[in-house]
Design a protein around this motif. Sequence first.
Motif, PDB file in Angstrom:
ATOM      1  N   ALA A 186      -5.127   9.241  -9.339  1.00  0.00           N
ATOM      2  CA  ALA A 186      -5.146  10.207 -10.447  1.00  0.00           C
ATOM      3  C   ALA A 186      -6.030  11.413 -10.188  1.00  0.00           C
ATOM      4  CB  ALA A 186      -5.605   9.505 -11.734  1.00  0.00           C
ATOM      5  N   GLY A 187      -6.803  11.408  -9.111  1.00  0.00           N
ATOM      6  CA  GLY A 187      -7.787  12.468  -8.888  1.00  0.00           C
ATOM      7  C   GLY A 187      -7.187  13.851  -8.751  1.00  0.00           C
ATOM      8  N   GLY A 188      -5.987  13.962  -8.203  1.00  0.00           N
ATOM      9  CA  GLY A 188      -5.370  15.274  -8.023  1.00  0.00           C
ATOM     10  C   GLY A 188      -4.539  15.748  -9.199  1.00  0.00           C
ATOM     11  N   ALA A 189      -4.416  14.919 -10.245  1.00  0.00           N
ATOM     12  CA  ALA A 189      -3.497  15.239 -11.338  1.00  0.00           C
ATOM     13  C   ALA A 189      -3.933  16.470 -12.124  1.00  0.00           C
ATOM     14  CB  ALA A 189      -3.362  14.045 -12.278  1.00  0.00           C
ATOM     15  N   GLY A 190      -5.232  16.587 -12.419  1.00  0.00           N
ATOM     16  CA  GLY A 190      -5.706  17.704 -13.223  1.00  0.00           C
ATOM     17  C   GLY A 190      -5.485  19.043 -12.558  1.00  0.00           C
ATOM     18  N   GLU A 191      -5.835  19.141 -11.283  1.00  0.00           N
ATOM     19  CA  GLU A 191      -5.679  20.420 -10.590  1.00  0.00           C
ATOM     20  C   GLU A 191      -4.201  20.765 -10.408  1.00  0.00           C
ATOM     21  OE1 GLU A 191      -6.846  19.601  -6.146  1.00  0.00           O
ATOM     22  OE2 GLU A 191      -7.865  18.128  -7.414  1.00  0.00           O
ATOM     23  N   LEU A 192      -3.364  19.760 -10.147  1.00  0.00           N
ATOM     24  CA  LEU A 192      -1.947  20.039  -9.966  1.00  0.00           C
ATOM     25  C   LEU A 192      -1.294  20.440 -11.293  1.00  0.00           C
ATOM     26  CD1 LEU A 192       0.334  20.115  -7.918  1.00  0.00           C
ATOM     27  CD2 LEU A 192       0.800  17.717  -8.435  1.00  0.00           C
ATOM     28  N   ALA A 193      -1.674  19.782 -12.379  1.00  0.00           N
ATOM     29  CA  ALA A 193      -1.145  20.151 -13.697  1.00  0.00           C
ATOM     30  C   ALA A 193      -1.567  21.563 -14.079  1.00  0.00           C
ATOM     31  CB  ALA A 193      -1.617  19.149 -14.749  1.00  0.00           C
ATOM     32  N   ALA A 194      -2.825  21.912 -13.764  1.00  0.00           N
ATOM     33  CA  ALA A 194      -3.299  23.257 -14.078  1.00  0.00           C
ATOM     34  C   ALA A 194      -2.541  24.313 -13.285  1.00  0.00           C
ATOM     35  CB  ALA A 194      -4.798  23.356 -13.795  1.00  0.00           C
ATOM     36  N   ALA A 195      -2.183  23.983 -12.046  1.00  0.00           N
ATOM     37  CA  ALA A 195      -1.496  24.957 -11.192  1.00  0.00           C
ATOM     38  C   ALA A 195      -0.020  25.093 -11.525  1.00  0.00           C
ATOM     39  CB  ALA A 195      -1.657  24.551  -9.723  1.00  0.00           C
ATOM     40  N   THR A 196       0.600  24.015 -11.984  1.00  0.00           N
ATOM     41  CA  THR A 196       2.056  24.011 -12.141  1.00  0.00           C
ATOM     42  C   THR A 196       2.528  23.920 -13.586  1.00  0.00           C
ATOM     43  OG1 THR A 196       2.215  21.589 -11.988  1.00  0.00           O
ATOM     44  CG2 THR A 196       2.268  22.842  -9.910  1.00  0.00           C
TER      45      THR A 196
END
Length: 234
Positions: free
Chosen positions: A66-76
Amino acid sequence: MDVIELLPRLHLLRFPVGQAYLWRDGDELTLIDAGPAGSGARIDALAGTLGRVRRIVLTHFHEDHAGGAGELAAATGAEVLAHHLDAPVVRGEAPGPPPVFEDWERPLHAEALRHLPQGEYLRPRQVTELSDGEMLDFGGGARVLHIPGHTHGSIAVHLPEHGVLFTGDAVAASPVDGAVMLGVFNLDRAQAVASFHRLAALKADLACFGHGDPVIGRASAALRRSADTYGPDH
């Protein structure tokens, strides 16, 4: 991040610890897990060559998934989804309960931590909460299965139309010989074994694990053989 094409519509994304999966319906992409913190930009770059990330389905709250979910959601702008029992941890509203280690698991966990980023990371602001049996609109109909044991809110995702099963960390493949095995670092071993048996009863040709090589071809049979070896004292 290593990228492996498993099917024309399915890619495996492998990180130093753990792995994620990218499913494609036309130009709409669904990510199953999001890798550790710092993975978002790399996943976004890959996804941009295939389509647009529409949703991120998290099998559980652990940072390597789950660690990459926040940054990916913010970008996409992608929607983040997790089981309602794990969602507060994903959002950073509650601490995640620690695993109950068996003695032989402790050095494995210490080694895994060496390869994970330390400190705080960007959490998704919104997480759509899932329950057992829900159907998601990808892969011809994706069924959510609540499979507690590894965490209280662990889920698997089954694509019956394509014979694909994403198990999260409920099941794994041994890094030594590739043998299918119960996942490690569980909160409740008895629940984890029961969840393994539930997954083994499904029809799947391809089983995609959170750790270890997928089973390609006759996956259900491989899961059943392994699950049948697990009992309360195994």
